[in-house]
Design a protein around this motif. Structure first.
Motif, mmCIF file in Angstrom:
data_model
loop_
_atom_site.group_PDB
_atom_site.id
_atom_site.type_symbol
_atom_site.label_atom_id
_atom_site.label_comp_id
_atom_site.label_asym_id
_atom_site.label_seq_id
_atom_site.Cartn_x
_atom_site.Cartn_y
_atom_site.Cartn_z
ATOM 1 N N PRO A 48 0.916 -1.307 -0.128
ATOM 2 C CA PRO A 48 -0.075 -0.036 -0.183
ATOM 3 C C PRO A 48 0.813 1.298 -0.005
ATOM 4 N N GLU A 49 0.505 2.359 -0.508
ATOM 5 C CA GLU A 49 1.018 3.628 -0.572
ATOM 6 C C GLU A 49 1.492 3.885 0.737
ATOM 7 N N GLY A 50 2.503 4.442 1.124
ATOM 8 C CA GLY A 50 3.121 4.697 2.373
ATOM 9 C C GLY A 50 3.671 3.659 3.068
ATOM 10 N N GLY A 51 3.480 2.662 2.675
ATOM 11 C CA GLY A 51 4.204 1.459 3.456
ATOM 12 C C GLY A 51 5.559 1.137 3.158
ATOM 13 N N THR A 52 6.165 -0.106 3.629
ATOM 14 C CA THR A 52 7.650 -0.261 3.518
ATOM 15 C C THR A 52 7.656 -1.621 2.890
ATOM 16 N N VAL A 53 8.693 -1.673 1.819
ATOM 17 C CA VAL A 53 8.915 -3.161 1.185
ATOM 18 C C VAL A 53 10.460 -3.367 1.264
ATOM 19 N N LYS A 54 11.120 -4.539 1.329
ATOM 20 C CA LYS A 54 12.160 -5.037 1.259
ATOM 21 C C LYS A 54 12.314 -6.099 0.371
ATOM 22 N N GLN A 71 23.869 -0.684 -4.457
ATOM 23 C CA GLN A 71 24.786 -1.910 -3.945
ATOM 24 C C GLN A 71 24.298 -2.650 -2.894
ATOM 25 N N GLY A 72 23.990 -3.939 -3.073
ATOM 26 C CA GLY A 72 23.635 -4.707 -1.730
ATOM 27 C C GLY A 72 22.559 -5.754 -2.195
ATOM 28 N N GLU A 73 22.445 -6.620 -1.151
ATOM 29 C CA GLU A 73 21.385 -7.807 -1.670
ATOM 30 C C GLU A 73 20.012 -7.388 -1.286
ATOM 31 N N ILE A 74 19.992 -6.318 -0.427
ATOM 32 C CA ILE A 74 18.675 -6.064 0.028
ATOM 33 C C ILE A 74 18.368 -4.414 -0.294
ATOM 34 N N LEU A 75 17.404 -4.336 -1.015
ATOM 35 C CA LEU A 75 16.529 -2.897 -1.015
ATOM 36 C C LEU A 75 15.660 -2.477 -0.326
ATOM 37 N N LYS A 76 15.491 -1.551 0.526
ATOM 38 C CA LYS A 76 14.653 -1.251 1.226
ATOM 39 C C LYS A 76 13.870 0.133 0.832
ATOM 40 N N LEU A 77 12.709 -0.110 0.371
ATOM 41 C CA LEU A 77 11.998 1.072 -0.005
ATOM 42 C C LEU A 77 11.033 1.594 1.124
ATOM 43 N N SER A 78 11.206 2.750 1.896
ATOM 44 C CA SER A 78 10.455 3.201 3.012
ATOM 45 C C SER A 78 9.456 4.275 2.691
ATOM 46 N N LYS A 79 8.330 4.381 3.107
ATOM 47 C CA LYS A 79 7.320 5.372 2.783
ATOM 48 C C LYS A 79 7.054 5.531 1.465
ATOM 49 N N ILE A 80 6.673 4.288 0.784
ATOM 50 C CA ILE A 80 6.899 4.277 -0.895
ATOM 51 C C ILE A 80 5.540 5.050 -1.426
ATOM 52 N N THR A 81 5.995 5.766 -2.453
ATOM 53 C CA THR A 81 4.858 6.489 -3.025
ATOM 54 C C THR A 81 4.430 5.840 -4.513
ATOM 55 N N ARG A 82 3.414 6.539 -5.187
ATOM 56 C CA ARG A 82 3.030 5.751 -6.416
ATOM 57 C C ARG A 82 4.200 6.020 -7.528
ATOM 58 N N SER A 83 4.954 6.984 -7.548
ATOM 59 C CA SER A 83 5.886 7.477 -8.365
ATOM 60 C C SER A 83 6.873 6.298 -8.347
ATOM 61 N N GLU A 84 7.022 5.446 -7.439
ATOM 62 C CA GLU A 84 8.157 4.406 -7.116
ATOM 63 C C GLU A 84 7.517 3.076 -7.628
ATOM 64 N N MET A 85 6.394 3.171 -8.047
ATOM 65 C CA MET A 85 5.946 1.858 -8.670
ATOM 66 C C MET A 85 6.411 1.743 -10.065
ATOM 67 N N GLY A 86 6.843 0.401 -10.283
ATOM 68 C CA GLY A 86 7.520 -0.291 -11.555
ATOM 69 C C GLY A 86 8.167 -1.331 -11.254
#
Length: 428
Positions: free
Chosen positions: A143-149, A188-203
Motif C-alpha cells: 500500500p502507498e506509504g508502506g515499506t517493502v524489502k 549496491q547490496g543484496e537488500i533494497l529497502k523502500l520506505s514510505k513508498i509512493t506511487r511514483s516508485e511503482m514499476g
C-alpha cells in the motif's frame, strides 16, 4: 591399501641404476607450471616440462588431499575425468575434463629423483553468478506509504556482488531513518529497502548479479503500489457554440487499474455517432479519459460525470457543458462563370485592383472587403459582408462589370422607391 602402496612404490620407485645417465644429466624442470583459471564445466590441462628425464618417472599429485592422480602413463585416481599424456618424454600433461568446484586447488608435478623434485600449479574453478530462488524476492504489492524489502541472494565464485536499478532508469529514492532522502541511479547490496513508498516508485526493479565471470544474471521484480482512485479535471466548466464538436477530459490515477467510464444523467456514455469515448494510458497508474461530443445541440448541454472504480474505492467528478452564444453565419460558395475570365491588359487590371480595395458600403455600416480565397474553397461571411471574387491563377481577375451594374440597378431602385414613398407619407 598396502597392496596399492606396493604397486605405487613399484611404479614410482627409483629408476634402475643401469638406466641412469650420470649425475651430470639429472632431470630438471624446464619451466614453471602455469596456474589455470577455468569456468566450471570446461576442460583444464596442466603442462610439466622436464629436461633429461632419462629413466626417471613423472607423477601427479593433488597437493591439498595428497591424492595421487597419475604416475608416468598410468592414471591412479578413480576420477574418470582425469587423464595423462606426454610428448617426447619432455612434456607431461595432466587433463581434467568438465572441471567441478571440488577440482579447485594445487597440483604437484614430481620427478622421482633422490631427493624428489617437484613443482606446483594452481587450478582455480570459477562459477558464474546465479540466484538462490528461495532467498530471492518475487513480485510484490504494497500500500502507498508502506515499506517493502526487496532481496536478491546470489551464489557463484568469486562471490557475486548485487546491484539494483529501475528498469525505466529513473533514480532510486533511498530514505534514511533520519528522514534524509538520497536519489541514486544504482544501489549496491543484496537488500533494497523502500520506505514510505509512493506511487511514483511503482514499476519494475532489476537486481543484477556479477562476479567477473560471464554471463551476469538479472532478475526483474515488479513493485505494485496500491491506492484508491483519484480524478483531476482540468476544466469543470466547458463552453462551446452549438453545432460544433467539444472535448471533455478527466485524468485518473489508480492502482490496481480502475474501471473508467462517463455518465450522462443516469446512463453510461458509449461510443456512437454522437459520442467518441477514448482511454489513453500515460503510465502504469495514469489514464486520460476523453469524451468527444459531436455537433452539440441544446439537449447536450448540462453535466457529465467521469467515474473511476477499483478494489480500493470509487471516485467521480463533474464537468458542465454550456453554450457560448455565436452570431449567425452564412456560407457563400465561390462560383465563377466562364465569361468572367477574359484576357485584359495591365491597365485594366490596375483599375480592377483599385476597385477591389474600396469599401463595400451598405446602409448603416462600412465593411472592408475580404481578401481573395483560393480557387475551389469556401469562406464564411457575416450578413453585412459581400464576397468579392478572387483572382484566377496567372494574374487574371474576374470582371467586375456585372457586380458594378447590379449595384447601380439596386441603388436606382432604392432611390425611386424613396421618391415615391416620401410624398405618400407626407399626404398621410
Amino acid at each position: 591399501m598396502l597392496r596399492l602402496l606396493a604397486v605405487v612404490g613399484a611404479l614410482f620407485g627409483l629408476a634402475l641404476p643401469g638406466n641412469n645417465v650420470g649425475v651430470a644429466y639429472q632431470p630438471e624442470f624446464a619451466e614453471p607450471i602455469t596456474n589455470l583459471t577455468v569456468p566450471v564445466g570446461r576442460d583444464a590441462t596442466f603442462q610439466c616440462m622436464v629436461m633429461h628425464l632419462g629413466g626417471y618417472r613423472v607423477g601427479w599429485v593433488k597437493a591439498d588431499t595428497k591424492a595421487i592422480q597419475a604416475i608416468h602413463d598410468h592414471v591412479i585416481t578413480h576420477n574418470p575425468r582425469v587423464s595423462v599424456s606426454h610428448s617426447d618424454y619432455s612434456t607431461w600433461n595432466l587433463h581434467v575434463k568438465n572441471v567441478q568446484e571440488e577440482d579447485r586447488g594445487m597440483y604437484m608435478c614430481q620427478i622421482n629423483t633422490d631427493p624428489m623434485k617437484s613443482q606446483m600449479g594452481h587450478l582455480d574453478v570459477v562459477v558464474p553468478p546465479d540466484f538462490v530462488n528461495e532467498d530471492t524476492s518475487g513480485d510484490v504489492m504494497v500500500p502507498e506509504g508502506g515499506t517493502v524489502k526487496l532481496t536478491c541472494r546470489a551464489r557463484g565464485y568469486p562471490i557475486p556482488h548485487v546491484l539494483w536499478r529501475r528498469e525505466d532508469n529513473i533514480d532510486l529514492v533511498i530514505k534514511e531513518p533520519s528522514g534524509v532522502k538520497t536519489k541514486v541511479s544504482t544501489y549496491q547490496g543484496e537488500i533494497l529497502k523502500l520506505s514510505k513508498i509512493t506511487r511514483s516508485e511503482m514499476g519494475a526493479y532489476l537486481c543484477i548479479a556479477s562476479n567477473g565471470v560471464p554471463p551476469s544474471v538479472s532478475k526483474r521484480i515488479m513493485v505494485n503500489v496500491h491506492f484508491h482512485p483519484v480524478i483531476q479535471v482540468p476544466n469543470q466548466l466547458v463552453g462551446a457554440p452549438l453545432n460544433t464538436d467539444v472535448t471533455l477530459e478527466c485524468y485518473v490515477e489508480a492502482s490496481p487499474k480502475s474501471i473508467n467510464y462517463w455518465v450522462r444523467h443516469t446512463e453510461m456514455v458509449i461510443s456512437s455517432d454522437k459520442y467518441e469515448v477514448k482511454l489513453i494510458s500515460k503510465s502504469l497508474f495514469e489514464v486520460r479519459m476523453v469524451l468527444v461530443i459531436r455537433n452539440i445541440m441544446a439537449s447536450d448541454l448540462g453535466p457529465y460525470r467521469c467515474i473511476a472504480k477499483n478494489s480500493l474505492g470509487e471516485v467521480e467528478s463533474n464537468i458542465r457543458l454550456y453554450e457560448i452564444p455565436g452570431s449567425t453565419h452564412r456560407v457563400f460558395p465561390t462560383r465563377y462563370d466562364e465569361e468572367d475570365y477574359v484576357d485584359r491588359g495591365s491597365a485594366e487590371r490596375e483599375e480592377e485592383e483599385e476597385q477591389t480595395n474600396i469599401l463595400v458600403q451598405k446602409p448603416g455600416a462600412l465593411i472592408p472587403t475580404l481578401g481573395p480565397p483560393a480557387l475551389g474553397t469556401h469562406h464564411t461571411y457575416t450578413e453585412n459582408q459581400a464576397p468579392i471574387p478572387p483572382a484566377r491563377a496567372g494574374g487574371h481577375r474576374p470582371s467586375l462589370s456585372r457586380s458594378c451594374s447590379l449595384q447601380r440597378e439596386v441603388w436606382v431602385v432604392v432611390l425611386v422607391s424613396l421618391l415615391i414613398f416620401v410624398p405618400v407619407m407626407e399626404r398621410v
